[in-house]
Design a protein around this motif. Structure first.
Motif, PDB file in Angstrom:
ATOM      1  N   ALA A   1       0.823  -1.223   0.000  1.00 53.22           N
ATOM      2  CA  ALA A   1       0.000   0.000   0.000  1.00 53.22           C
ATOM      3  C   ALA A   1       0.858   1.275   0.000  1.00 53.22           C
ATOM      4  O   ALA A   1       0.649   2.145  -0.851  1.00 53.22           O
ATOM      5  CB  ALA A   1      -0.976  -0.021   1.175  1.00 53.22           C
ATOM      6  N   PRO A   2       1.855   1.391   0.897  1.00 58.82           N
ATOM      7  CA  PRO A   2       2.688   2.612   0.824  1.00 58.82           C
ATOM      8  C   PRO A   2       3.448   2.710  -0.494  1.00 58.82           C
ATOM      9  O   PRO A   2       3.562   3.797  -1.060  1.00 58.82           O
ATOM     10  CB  PRO A   2       3.676   2.446   1.989  1.00 58.82           C
ATOM     11  CG  PRO A   2       3.135   1.377   2.852  1.00 58.82           C
ATOM     12  CD  PRO A   2       2.218   0.536   2.038  1.00 58.82           C
TER      13      PRO A   2
ATOM     14  N   VAL B   1       1.288   4.094  -3.179  1.00 62.29           N
ATOM     15  CA  VAL B   1       1.078   5.538  -3.049  1.00 62.29           C
ATOM     16  C   VAL B   1       2.309   6.303  -3.553  1.00 62.29           C
ATOM     17  O   VAL B   1       2.192   7.246  -4.351  1.00 62.29           O
ATOM     18  CB  VAL B   1       0.765   5.909  -1.580  1.00 62.29           C
ATOM     19  CG1 VAL B   1       0.737   7.419  -1.410  1.00 62.29           C
ATOM     20  CG2 VAL B   1      -0.566   5.295  -1.158  1.00 62.29           C
ATOM     21  N   VAL B   2       3.493   5.872  -3.113  1.00 60.04           N
ATOM     22  CA  VAL B   2       4.722   6.560  -3.554  1.00 60.04           C
ATOM     23  C   VAL B   2       4.851   6.467  -5.077  1.00 60.04           C
ATOM     24  O   VAL B   2       5.199   7.444  -5.765  1.00 60.04           O
ATOM     25  CB  VAL B   2       5.959   5.938  -2.868  1.00 60.04           C
ATOM     26  CG1 VAL B   2       7.234   6.537  -3.424  1.00 60.04           C
ATOM     27  CG2 VAL B   2       5.888   6.156  -1.362  1.00 60.04           C
TER      28      VAL B   2
ATOM     29  N   VAL C   1      -4.742   1.087  -0.409  1.00 55.90           N
ATOM     30  CA  VAL C   1      -4.845   1.642   0.945  1.00 55.90           C
ATOM     31  C   VAL C   1      -6.158   1.195   1.587  1.00 55.90           C
ATOM     32  O   VAL C   1      -6.191   0.765   2.758  1.00 55.90           O
ATOM     33  CB  VAL C   1      -4.746   3.190   0.900  1.00 55.90           C
ATOM     34  CG1 VAL C   1      -5.050   3.780   2.261  1.00 55.90           C
ATOM     35  CG2 VAL C   1      -3.359   3.616   0.433  1.00 55.90           C
TER      36      VAL C   1
END
Ligand code: HEC
Length: 275
Positions: A46-47, A50-51, A85
Motif C-alpha cells: 500500500a505505501p 502511493v509513492v 490503501v
C-alpha cells in the motif's frame, strides 16, 4: 523524482498481483493458509503504491504524452493506490469480506492501469507489433503496420524523396518519441506538415539551410551533450543518415519530387543501398 516511477511501479504490481492470487488460492481447502502473510504484504504494497503514484504524477508533468492515454492512466493509477490503501484498512479492521472485494477490484484496475502505462512508454502496438500473423488474427488486429518491402535502388530513385527515404528514417529513429502518442517538446516528426510546423519552440527545419536548422544542429552535437538527438542510449543515426537529412533540408525539403529529379550527390546515393 518522476523518473523513479518506472522503477518503483513493478514492486506494488507484483505484490498486489501475488496477494490476489494467494487470496484466490485460499478459497481452496488445500491452500487455506496461502494468504497467511497478507498483512505483511499489504504493509509493503500500500505505501509503495502511493509513492509510485506520486512519482507517476510528477513524471506526467514532463509532458509529451498522448493526452487521453495519460489521463486514463493517471486516474486508474490513482485508483490503484487508493484501492490498495482501502484494502489494507479493511484488513486491519478485520473486515475480511470488504478487504477481499477491494483487493480483487484493485487488481482489476491495476491491470488496466498497467496496460495503459505500457502503451504510454512503448506505444500501443508494442506488445503485438511482431506477433505471428495467426496470433494477430486471433486478437483481431489488422496488420495495418506498413511493412517496408525492400525496393531496388532504381525503384527508390523514382519514388517521391520524402516518402521514399525521409519517412522511413524518421520512423525508425525519431517517431517513437516525436509522434502521435508521445510528442516530446511538442515536436512531431510523423508527417510532412508536422515537420514544417516545428515544436513548441518554433521552426526546427529551415528549408535550404541545414546549418541553421535546430533539428540538424542537434543531430550534429557530441553524443554526450544533453541536447543531442536521439538521446544517449537510443538508436542513433548513422553518419550516412545524417548526410541524407542534411542534403534533403539543403535541397529545400522537397516533398513530392523524386530522388532522381533532385540529382543527389554520390555520397547521398551511397547511403541508400544500406536501407
Ligand atoms: C527516446 C526519445 C527520443 C527520441 C528517440 C528522439 N527524441 Fe528528440 N527529443 C526528446 C526529448 C525528451 C526532447 C525534449 C528535451 C530536449 O529538448 O532535449 C526532444 C527534443 C527534440 C528537439 C528540440 C525541440 C525543441 O523544441 O527545441 C528536436 C529538434 C528533436 N528532439 C529532434 C529529434 C530527431 C530528429 C530525432 C530522431 C533522429 C529525435 N529527436 C529522437 C526525445 C527523443
Amino acid at each position: 523524482m518522476g523518473h523513479f516511477h518506472p522503477l518503483l511501479v513493478h514492486l506494488p504490481i507484483g505484490m498486489l498481483a501475488a496477494l490476489a492470487v494467494l487470496e484466490l488460492a485460499a478459497f481452496l481447502p488445500r491452500f487455506k493458509n496461502a494468504a497467511a502473510s497478507a498483512g505483511f504484504i499489504l504493509a509493503l504494497a500500500a505505501p509503495l503504491a502511493v509513492v509510485t503514484a506520486v512519482c507517476g504524477w510528477l513524471l506526467s508533468l514532463a509532458g509529451g504524452y498522448d493526452v487521453q492515454l495519460l489521463a486514463w492512466h493517471k486516474w486508474l493509477g490513482t485508483a490503484t493506490a487508493a484501492g490498495s490503501v482501502l484494502a489494507a484498512m479493511f484488513f486491519w479492521r478485520g473486515e475480511f469480506l470488504a478487504y477481499r472485494v477491494s483487493l480483487f477490484a484493485t487488481a482489476g484496475v491495476l491491470m488496466a492501469a498497467g496496460h495503459l502505462g505500457g502503451s504510454l512508454t512503448h506505444g500501443s502496438d508494442y506488445l503485438t507489433q511482431y506477433a505471428p500473423a495467426p496470433v494477430k488474427k486471433l486478437l483481431g488486429i489488422a496488420s495495418t503496420k506498413k511493412t517496408s518491402t525492400p525496393v531496388s535502388l532504381a525503384e527508390l530513385r523514382r519514388q517521391p524523396v520524402f516518402a521514399g527515404v525521409i519517412v522511413p528514417l524518421l520512423e525508425n529513429k525519431c517517431v517513437r518519441c516525436h509522434g502521435a502518442e508521445k510528442s516530446k517538446a511538442g515536436l512531431r516528426l510523423d508527417s510532412f506538415a508536422a515537420l514544417q510546423a516545428g515544436s513548441d519552440d518554433g521552426l526546427m527545419l529551415k528549408p535550404g539551410n541545414a546549418a541553421q536548422s535546430p533539428l540538424v544542429q542537434r543531430l550534429l552535437l557530441p553524443a554526450d551533450s544533453d541536447d543531442h538527438m536521439p538521446p544517449a542510449g537510443k538508436p542513433q543515426l548513422t553518419a550516412g543518415e545524417i548526410a541524407l537529412l542534411k542534403w534533403w533540408v539543403n535541397a529545400g525539403m522537397p516533398e513530392t519530387n523524386t530522388l532522381d529529379s533532385l540529382a543527389p550527390p554520390p555520397e547521398v546515393l551511397a547511403v541508400l543501398p544500406a536501407r
